[in-house]
Design an enzyme around this catalytic site. Structure first.
Site, PDB file in Angstrom:
ATOM      1  N   ASP A  45       0.839  -1.201   0.000  1.00  0.00           N
ATOM      2  CA  ASP A  45       0.000   0.000   0.000  1.00  0.00           C
ATOM      3  C   ASP A  45       0.872   1.249   0.000  1.00  0.00           C
ATOM      4  OD1 ASP A  45       0.838  -0.155   2.613  1.00  0.00           O
ATOM      5  OD2 ASP A  45      -1.155   0.028   3.511  1.00  0.00           O
ATOM      6  N   SER A  46       2.195   1.052  -0.004  1.00  0.00           N
ATOM      7  CA  SER A  46       3.124   2.163  -0.268  1.00  0.00           C
ATOM      8  C   SER A  46       2.815   2.803  -1.616  1.00  0.00           C
ATOM      9  CB  SER A  46       4.580   1.670  -0.252  1.00  0.00           C
ATOM     10  OG  SER A  46       4.736   0.541  -1.075  1.00  0.00           O
ATOM     11  N   ASP A  84      -1.007  -6.177  -0.005  1.00  0.00           N
ATOM     12  CA  ASP A  84      -1.329  -5.492   1.249  1.00  0.00           C
ATOM     13  C   ASP A  84      -2.824  -5.289   1.380  1.00  0.00           C
ATOM     14  OD1 ASP A  84       0.716  -4.886   3.004  1.00  0.00           O
ATOM     15  OD2 ASP A  84       1.354  -3.105   1.894  1.00  0.00           O
ATOM     16  N   LYS A 112      -1.185  -9.297   3.343  1.00  0.00           N
ATOM     17  CA  LYS A 112      -0.406  -8.765   4.468  1.00  0.00           C
ATOM     18  C   LYS A 112      -1.263  -7.796   5.277  1.00  0.00           C
ATOM     19  CE  LYS A 112       3.318  -5.904   3.875  1.00  0.00           C
ATOM     20  NZ  LYS A 112       2.911  -4.673   4.575  1.00  0.00           N
ATOM     21  N   GLU A 114      -1.270  -5.299   8.899  1.00  0.00           N
ATOM     22  CA  GLU A 114      -0.455  -4.626   9.914  1.00  0.00           C
ATOM     23  C   GLU A 114      -1.118  -4.730  11.283  1.00  0.00           C
ATOM     24  OE1 GLU A 114       0.374  -0.591   8.786  1.00  0.00           O
ATOM     25  OE2 GLU A 114       1.098  -1.163   6.798  1.00  0.00           O
ATOM     26  N   GLU A 181       9.363  -4.042  10.508  1.00  0.00           N
ATOM     27  CA  GLU A 181       9.821  -2.774   9.923  1.00  0.00           C
ATOM     28  C   GLU A 181      10.360  -1.843  11.014  1.00  0.00           C
ATOM     29  OE1 GLU A 181       7.136  -1.051   7.099  1.00  0.00           O
ATOM     30  OE2 GLU A 181       8.246   0.841   7.015  1.00  0.00           O
TER      31      GLU A 181
HETATM   32  O1  KIV Z   1       3.610  -1.021   1.625  1.00  0.00           O
HETATM   33  C1  KIV Z   1       4.755  -1.463   1.551  1.00  0.00           C
HETATM   34  O2  KIV Z   1       5.467  -1.282   0.567  1.00  0.00           O
HETATM   35  C2  KIV Z   1       5.261  -2.242   2.690  1.00  0.00           C
HETATM   36  C3  KIV Z   1       6.707  -2.612   2.729  1.00  0.00           C
HETATM   37  C4  KIV Z   1       7.627  -1.490   2.697  1.00  0.00           C
HETATM   38  C5  KIV Z   1       7.023  -3.572   3.818  1.00  0.00           C
HETATM   39  O3  KIV Z   1       4.513  -2.560   3.556  1.00  0.00           O
END
Ligand code: KIV
Length: 263
Positions: A45-46, A84, A112, A114, A181
């Site tokens: 989600d970056s 994510d 994934k 969090e 992280e």
């Molecule tokens: O969103 C993302 O890119 C991430 C990674 C940097 C671990 O969660």
């Protein structure tokens, strides 16, 4: 490289063979990562910050993640594709199940999430329904407002204890993998040794089983790169060369160096 599965990654942990992960949000970059032999691709989600220009990951929606997961998953056959779950898309268990289903239908092999103890039941529910889960602890970007900034986590003994307990609990609940992280390297080393599932580090030192970086960071496109980033384009010479250099450096253990970690 054969198609990478959860079993491949668990075998690699047992055999102490490091693997790499990189973010990709589209077909072209995903193909380059696959050609470089990178074992896992994260549709992070970056993308909210890297592609959409937001200052955090919070505005990203499940529709955004689903779209980019489809772009990546139709382009590659070998790496494991991890998607994510964006902010608030797993706030309740029914939402988590429905939204995870959408990402798996879009082509993800794993999702994934969090968070720690509050997600034990959700991780269990997903794992029981055939959805492999990668948990994410430490500096979890969706909680940046609660942390009060992009601050290294687990530096005091109580926080370190909690992160370790969360990691053990998530594994017990059925998580297949863990991203750590921005935590002190000693804590990451301890957690990696205590868990049987693979631990992927970012700003977590060299002792984890694997490393992840944001694609645009390792290509030197971030004007203010975090301390844990190395620009692999300058040594690699091309996008393909940079991804190969990253993958090799992680495999050989020359990345991350001491300068990329936190105490
Ligand atoms: O969103 C993302 O890119 C991430 C990674 C940097 C671990 O969660």
């Amino acid at each position: 490289m054969k198609a990478v599965t959860v079993r491949t990654l668990h075998d690699m942990k047992r055999e102490k063979r490091r693997f790499s992960c990189v973010t990709a949000y589209d077909a072209s970059f995903a193909r380059s990562a696959e050609a470089a032999g990178i074992e896992t691709i994260l549709i992070g989600d970056s993308l909210g910050m890297v592609l959409q220009g937001h200052s955090t990951t919070l505005p990203v929606t499940i529709a955004d993640m689903s779209y980019h997961t489809r772009c990546v998953s139709r382009a590659v056959t070998l790496p494991m594709v991890i998607a994510d779950m964006p902010f608030m898309s797993y706030a309740s268990q029914p939402e988590a199940i429905g939204n995870a289903a959408e990402l798996m239908r879009a082509g993800a092999h794993m999702v994934k999430l969090e968070g720690g103890a509050w997600l034990f039941d959700t991780v269990k529910a997903l794992a029981e329904r055939g959805v492999p889960v990668c948990s994410h602890l430490g500096l979890t970007p969706q909680s940046v407002n609660s942390f009060g900034g992009w601050i290294v986590q687990g530096r005091n003994p109580e926080d370190a204890e909690r992160i370790l307990a969360d990691a053990l609990g998530l594994q017990e609940a059925g998580a297949s993998m863990l991203v750590l992280e921005c935590v002190p390297r000693e804590l990451a080393s301890l957690i990696t040794a205590r868990l049987s599932i693979p631990v992927i580090g970012i700003g977590a030192g060299a002792a984890t089983d694997a490393q992840v970086l944001v694609m645009h960071d390792l290509l030197g496109m971030n004007p203010r790169p975090p301390r844990f980033v190395r620009n692999f384009l300058s040594s690699g010479g091309s996008i393909q060369g940079a991804l190969e250099a990253y993958s090799n450096a992680v495999r050989e253990g020359s990345f991350p160096g001491p300068e990329h970690g936190f105490d």
